[in-house]
Design a protein around this motif. Structure first.
Motif, PDB file in Angstrom:
ATOM      1  N   ILE A  56       0.604  -1.162  -0.022  1.00 42.07           N
ATOM      2  CA  ILE A  56      -0.106  -0.020   0.045  1.00 42.07           C
ATOM      3  C   ILE A  56       1.108   1.306  -0.226  1.00 42.07           C
ATOM      4  O   ILE A  56       1.659   1.355   1.043  1.00 42.07           O
ATOM      5  CB  ILE A  56      -0.980   0.100   1.388  1.00 42.07           C
ATOM      6  N   VAL A  57       0.737   1.963  -1.218  1.00 43.16           N
ATOM      7  CA  VAL A  57       1.905   3.256  -1.400  1.00 43.16           C
ATOM      8  C   VAL A  57       0.914   4.316  -1.897  1.00 43.16           C
ATOM      9  O   VAL A  57       0.248   4.119  -2.941  1.00 43.16           O
ATOM     10  CB  VAL A  57       2.899   2.832  -2.079  1.00 43.16           C
ATOM     11  N   PRO A  58       0.900   5.473  -1.058  1.00 43.22           N
ATOM     12  CA  PRO A  58       1.315   5.612   0.122  1.00 43.22           C
ATOM     13  C   PRO A  58       0.250   5.243   1.052  1.00 43.22           C
ATOM     14  O   PRO A  58      -0.833   5.300   0.768  1.00 43.22           O
ATOM     15  CB  PRO A  58       1.457   7.377   0.041  1.00 43.22           C
ATOM     16  N   SER A  59       0.602   5.012   2.153  1.00 46.32           N
ATOM     17  CA  SER A  59      -0.107   4.438   3.621  1.00 46.32           C
ATOM     18  C   SER A  59      -1.113   5.802   3.890  1.00 46.32           C
ATOM     19  O   SER A  59      -0.412   6.877   4.115  1.00 46.32           O
ATOM     20  CB  SER A  59       0.465   3.822   4.709  1.00 46.32           C
ATOM     21  N   GLN A  60      -2.305   5.578   4.116  1.00 49.26           N
ATOM     22  CA  GLN A  60      -3.136   6.889   4.659  1.00 49.26           C
ATOM     23  C   GLN A  60      -3.761   6.342   6.089  1.00 49.26           C
ATOM     24  O   GLN A  60      -4.203   4.958   6.146  1.00 49.26           O
ATOM     25  CB  GLN A  60      -4.180   6.978   3.830  1.00 49.26           C
ATOM     26  N   PRO A  61      -4.172   7.136   6.873  1.00 52.98           N
ATOM     27  CA  PRO A  61      -5.040   6.693   8.043  1.00 52.98           C
ATOM     28  C   PRO A  61      -5.935   6.089   7.879  1.00 52.98           C
ATOM     29  O   PRO A  61      -6.430   5.089   8.690  1.00 52.98           O
ATOM     30  CB  PRO A  61      -5.178   8.275   8.703  1.00 52.98           C
ATOM     31  N   GLY A  62      -6.756   6.216   6.853  1.00 59.86           N
ATOM     32  CA  GLY A  62      -8.090   5.355   6.457  1.00 59.86           C
ATOM     33  C   GLY A  62      -7.676   4.001   6.309  1.00 59.86           C
ATOM     34  O   GLY A  62      -8.595   3.052   6.186  1.00 59.86           O
ATOM     35  N   ASP A  63      -6.247   3.648   6.057  1.00 65.70           N
ATOM     36  CA  ASP A  63      -5.870   2.362   5.740  1.00 65.70           C
ATOM     37  C   ASP A  63      -5.997   1.483   7.226  1.00 65.70           C
ATOM     38  O   ASP A  63      -5.784   0.164   7.045  1.00 65.70           O
ATOM     39  CB  ASP A  63      -4.569   2.124   4.957  1.00 65.70           C
ATOM     40  N   SER A  64      -5.952   2.035   8.229  1.00 68.71           N
ATOM     41  CA  SER A  64      -5.782   1.356   9.702  1.00 68.71           C
ATOM     42  C   SER A  64      -7.200   0.215   9.491  1.00 68.71           C
ATOM     43  O   SER A  64      -8.263   0.686   9.725  1.00 68.71           O
ATOM     44  CB  SER A  64      -5.849   2.431  10.835  1.00 68.71           C
ATOM     45  N   ALA A  65      -6.801  -0.974   9.508  1.00 74.45           N
ATOM     46  CA  ALA A  65      -7.898  -1.867   9.584  1.00 74.45           C
ATOM     47  C   ALA A  65      -6.980  -3.401   9.816  1.00 74.45           C
ATOM     48  O   ALA A  65      -5.648  -3.332   9.752  1.00 74.45           O
ATOM     49  CB  ALA A  65      -8.685  -1.835   8.140  1.00 74.45           C
TER      50      ALA A  65
END
Lengths: 112, 117
Positions: free
Chosen positions: B77-86
């Motif tokens: 995952i690039v770039p990682s974003q806060p919504g990717d937290s899961a």
């Protein structure tokens, strides 16, 4: 796109009571339907799948059963719940080979 | 037996950096692989998949790599974003009922990804 409805979202049942969880699918016809269970801290485990009305395949021996009375309806049942039946139950729908399955939001089942 | 394994239960990555989630499998009959993302109290959401005839598949910020000889799958995952937290699950498919297209998905245990601001 297809939508998978599951209810209830949360259920608390006493040991020995019966169970009926329902799943309905919108936006597709003749889907393959699946029931999965996620135990705490574990991955999803396939319980049952169905390729058509009245056709049920079971993946693991257990206290549960499944039925498919209509094309887009899938029901998970038990006559007498055990403590070990607690978990997060997910219904999924798929349309064929090498296509992703899509999941409902699940039912959290707690057995007391 | 655990046919699909995600050996990292958790991963913490800084926002904007690359997240790499790994998955290993043992069954050489698997021929279709998927990644799902799951938020608490929701069902898994499909992210990306790859068939065994490919070694890479890309969709926006998400890329899946398949190394069949090593029986290894990864999600970048690039770039990682806060919504990717899961929690991220990998899954592998064995086709059942070939005439009707039913597929059995075998899931890993999941990796909890946390993106830090």
């Amino acid at each position: 796109s297809q939508t998978i409805h599951q209810w209830p979202a949360t259920l608390v049942q006493p040991v020995g009571s019966p169970l009926s969880l329902e799943c309905t699918v919108e936006g597709t016809s003749n889907p393959n339907l699946y029931w999965y269970r996620q135990a705490a801290g574990r991955g999803l485990q396939l319980l049952f799948y169905s390729v058509g009305i009245g056709q049920i395949s079971s993946e693991v021996p257990q206290n549960l059963s499944a039925s498919r009375p209509q094309d887009r309806q899938f029901i998970l049942s038990s006559k007498k719940l055990l403590l070990s039946d607690s978990g997060f139950y997910l219904c999924a729908s798929g349309t064929g080979f090498y296509q992703p399955q899509h999941f409902g939001d699940g039912t959290r089942l707690s057995i007391l | 037996d655990q046919q699909v394994k995600q050996n990292s239960p958790s991963l913490s990555v800084q926002e904007g950096r690359i997240s790499i989630l790994n998955c290993d499998y043992t069954n050489s009959m698997f021929d279709y692989f998927l990644w799902y993302k799951k938020y608490p109290a929701e069902g898994p959401t499909f992210l990306i998949s790859i068939s065994s005839i490919k070694d890479k598949n890309e969709d926006g910020r998400f890329t899946v790599f398949l190394n069949k000889s090593a029986k290894h799958l990864s999600l970048h995952i690039v770039p990682s974003q806060p919504g990717d937290s899961a929690v991220y699950f990998c899954a592998a498919s064995v086709v059942h009922s070939p005439l009707q297209g039913a597929q059995k998905l075998v899931f890993g245990q999941g990796t909890r990804l946390t993106i830090n601001p």
